[in-house]
Design a protein around this motif. Sequence first.
Motif, PDB file in Angstrom:
ATOM      1  N   LEU A   1       0.853  -1.173   0.005  1.00 46.83           N
ATOM      2  CA  LEU A   1       0.150   0.070  -0.010  1.00 46.83           C
ATOM      3  C   LEU A   1       0.733   1.140  -0.213  1.00 46.83           C
ATOM      4  O   LEU A   1       1.998   1.362   0.890  1.00 46.83           O
ATOM      5  N   ILE A   2       0.609   2.153  -0.912  1.00 40.63           N
ATOM      6  CA  ILE A   2       1.371   3.550  -0.820  1.00 40.63           C
ATOM      7  C   ILE A   2       0.455   4.486  -0.773  1.00 40.63           C
ATOM      8  O   ILE A   2      -0.555   4.781  -1.283  1.00 40.63           O
ATOM      9  N   GLU A   3       0.902   5.351   0.190  1.00 40.17           N
ATOM     10  CA  GLU A   3       0.037   6.719   0.583  1.00 40.17           C
ATOM     11  C   GLU A   3       0.937   7.867   0.680  1.00 40.17           C
ATOM     12  O   GLU A   3       2.322   7.685   0.668  1.00 40.17           O
ATOM     13  N   PRO A   4       0.406   8.958   0.817  1.00 42.44           N
ATOM     14  CA  PRO A   4       1.399  10.273   0.529  1.00 42.44           C
ATOM     15  C   PRO A   4       2.481  10.177   1.732  1.00 42.44           C
ATOM     16  O   PRO A   4       2.310   9.888   2.908  1.00 42.44           O
ATOM     17  N   GLY A   5       3.613  10.165   1.267  1.00 40.57           N
ATOM     18  CA  GLY A   5       4.833  10.124   2.031  1.00 40.57           C
ATOM     19  C   GLY A   5       5.101  11.538   2.810  1.00 40.57           C
ATOM     20  O   GLY A   5       4.764  12.726   2.555  1.00 40.57           O
ATOM     21  N   ILE A   6       5.388  11.502   4.113  1.00 41.03           N
ATOM     22  CA  ILE A   6       5.602  12.753   5.125  1.00 41.03           C
ATOM     23  C   ILE A   6       6.934  12.656   5.745  1.00 41.03           C
ATOM     24  O   ILE A   6       7.425  11.464   6.253  1.00 41.03           O
ATOM     25  N   ALA A   7       7.611  13.692   5.547  1.00 37.94           N
ATOM     26  CA  ALA A   7       8.856  13.954   6.245  1.00 37.94           C
ATOM     27  C   ALA A   7       8.797  13.946   7.579  1.00 37.94           C
ATOM     28  O   ALA A   7       7.661  14.172   8.309  1.00 37.94           O
ATOM     29  N   GLN A   8      10.021  13.923   8.394  1.00 34.95           N
ATOM     30  CA  GLN A   8       9.793  13.830   9.869  1.00 34.95           C
ATOM     31  C   GLN A   8       9.125  15.288  10.589  1.00 34.95           C
ATOM     32  O   GLN A   8       8.298  14.964  11.405  1.00 34.95           O
ATOM     33  N   ASP A   9       9.715  16.369   9.953  1.00 34.97           N
ATOM     34  CA  ASP A   9       8.970  17.528  10.399  1.00 34.97           C
ATOM     35  C   ASP A   9       7.838  17.585  10.240  1.00 34.97           C
ATOM     36  O   ASP A   9       6.956  18.085  10.963  1.00 34.97           O
ATOM     37  N   GLU A  10       7.140  17.134   8.838  1.00 37.89           N
ATOM     38  CA  GLU A  10       5.789  17.027   8.658  1.00 37.89           C
ATOM     39  C   GLU A  10       4.907  16.308   9.625  1.00 37.89           C
ATOM     40  O   GLU A  10       3.641  16.468   9.794  1.00 37.89           O
ATOM     41  N   VAL A  11       5.560  15.193  10.053  1.00 36.65           N
ATOM     42  CA  VAL A  11       4.894  14.351  10.926  1.00 36.65           C
ATOM     43  C   VAL A  11       4.470  15.075  12.193  1.00 36.65           C
ATOM     44  O   VAL A  11       3.575  14.816  12.726  1.00 36.65           O
ATOM     45  N   GLU A  12       5.424  15.734  12.956  1.00 33.96           N
ATOM     46  CA  GLU A  12       5.442  16.362  14.053  1.00 33.96           C
ATOM     47  C   GLU A  12       4.259  17.599  13.905  1.00 33.96           C
ATOM     48  O   GLU A  12       3.620  17.916  14.765  1.00 33.96           O
TER      49      GLU A  12
END
Length: 521
Positions: A63-74
């Motif tokens: 399954l492929i979903e939009p990738g999020i960088a670490q700062d975006e996760v926070e």
Amino acid sequence: MIELPEHYKALLKIQESSRAKIGLMDKVEDEKIDIIDDYWIIPNFSKVQIRKNVETLEIFYHLIEPGIAQDEVELLNFIYEDVRRRLVLKDTRIEDEHVKIRSLLECLDEVLDEYALRLESELTLKILYYLFRDFFGYGPIDNLLLDPNLEDISCDGYDIPIYVFHKKYGSLPTNVKLNKEELDSLVLLLSQKSEKHISFATPLVDATLPDGSRLQLTFGSDVTTRGSTFSIRKFRAQPFTPIDLMYFGTLDSRILAYFWLLIENKMNFMVIGETAVGKTTTLNALMMFLPPGAKVVSIEDTREIQLYHENWIPSVTRISIEGKEITMYDLLKTSLRQRPDYIIVGEVRGREAQTLFQAMSTGHASYSTFHSGDIAQLIYRLENEPLNVPRVMIQFLDSVIVQTMWVSKGIRKRRAREIAEFVGLDPASKELLINQLYRWDPVTDTFIQVSESKKLEKIATLLGEDISEVMNEFNRRKEFLELMYSKKIRDYKAVTSLIHSYYRDPEKAFETVKEWSYGGS
């Protein structure tokens, strides 16, 4: 074509108006991995790749979903909690999904304005996707539930890949894993969505999700030592029809015409087989042959029977509330007082079996599924604990479909292995007399008629007709089903309406199907 919920449709409209695109990391750089299939779940937001390791030949579901960088996760976690708190303060009783979507968007705008945040369109879309997925859907498994190619979704514990059963590729591991906190939270969410309570004190739950999918949950590590688990057997919004069974090769037109006559003349039958062979699917499809004015009562643990029929009472069991548990036995006893023409029992397991066979013996046409590999096992299980059905009553079961799962060259197909009739009890030996009517030949993948039907002869006797007249009607219904098949009429409402039309005026029904064009007449 995947029918998306309203919140994802709204997301696609926002994406279209912003003209922003999300880059999905869907390229495979590992030379050992081949992509053998891929398709979108939510266009531009999530997709599935069926991948194959060329060395081990293992196939898995990616399954492929939009990738999020670490700062975006926070940032997402921060926004998520703030939006959630604001939504809690609003009226949680709102049922209209459009209103809920608008409320969420308003809360997001308030949070962004309060903290003077200005986000790029692509990041805003990512945040909206995950907010919609988690607030309106089922979090990390939402896309799996949306995938129409999946029949089952199961998780065996913490940090273990979730497994799915794919219609084309069978059982596959996925790239979705949940840690203890994530899995426990998801199990609680599934329980809440199904309006059931689960906890360490009551760690086992059988339930039904709002879309009708069958759900089994365990919570914590006391009962299942690898952690919380769930198993979801997905619900099909559009039930399969008799024409679908022809299309998939489960049954052919002769067998369907035979059961049509049995149902019309209130003869009893069961669909038996082992786990996941499609017993309920076949039973549900055959129930589309019910006469239009008949009174029908269905009895199930979890709601799976779907009928396009007005005079129908669907009933389900209930777990104990203040000591008042309502079992299938209770519902079956009650149904007999409702004077039904037809009784449908989702699956016979316990003492309701005796009552069901008593109903058969008193003229109530009864249909059910039963977990058994063949007819010999069926008789053995019926006669022994906990069912204890006397052999003299088993003879009231007119016909049996033995269904199986056939695997050939990696492709799984469901087939009716045998159609047999119970024709009575030998007065000397007390053995049940069984007439094998059709059997499936795996070499040619066709159905072979083994003998003449004793039940059609019985119908002729009951109607005061010659057997040739019944056979003429049998052939005419077979032709009618084949005509619907050739016209590709597979929508369950259309199929049921045409069958009802045939009951009222066969000639007019034939003309309607002959004039049918794609999409209706």
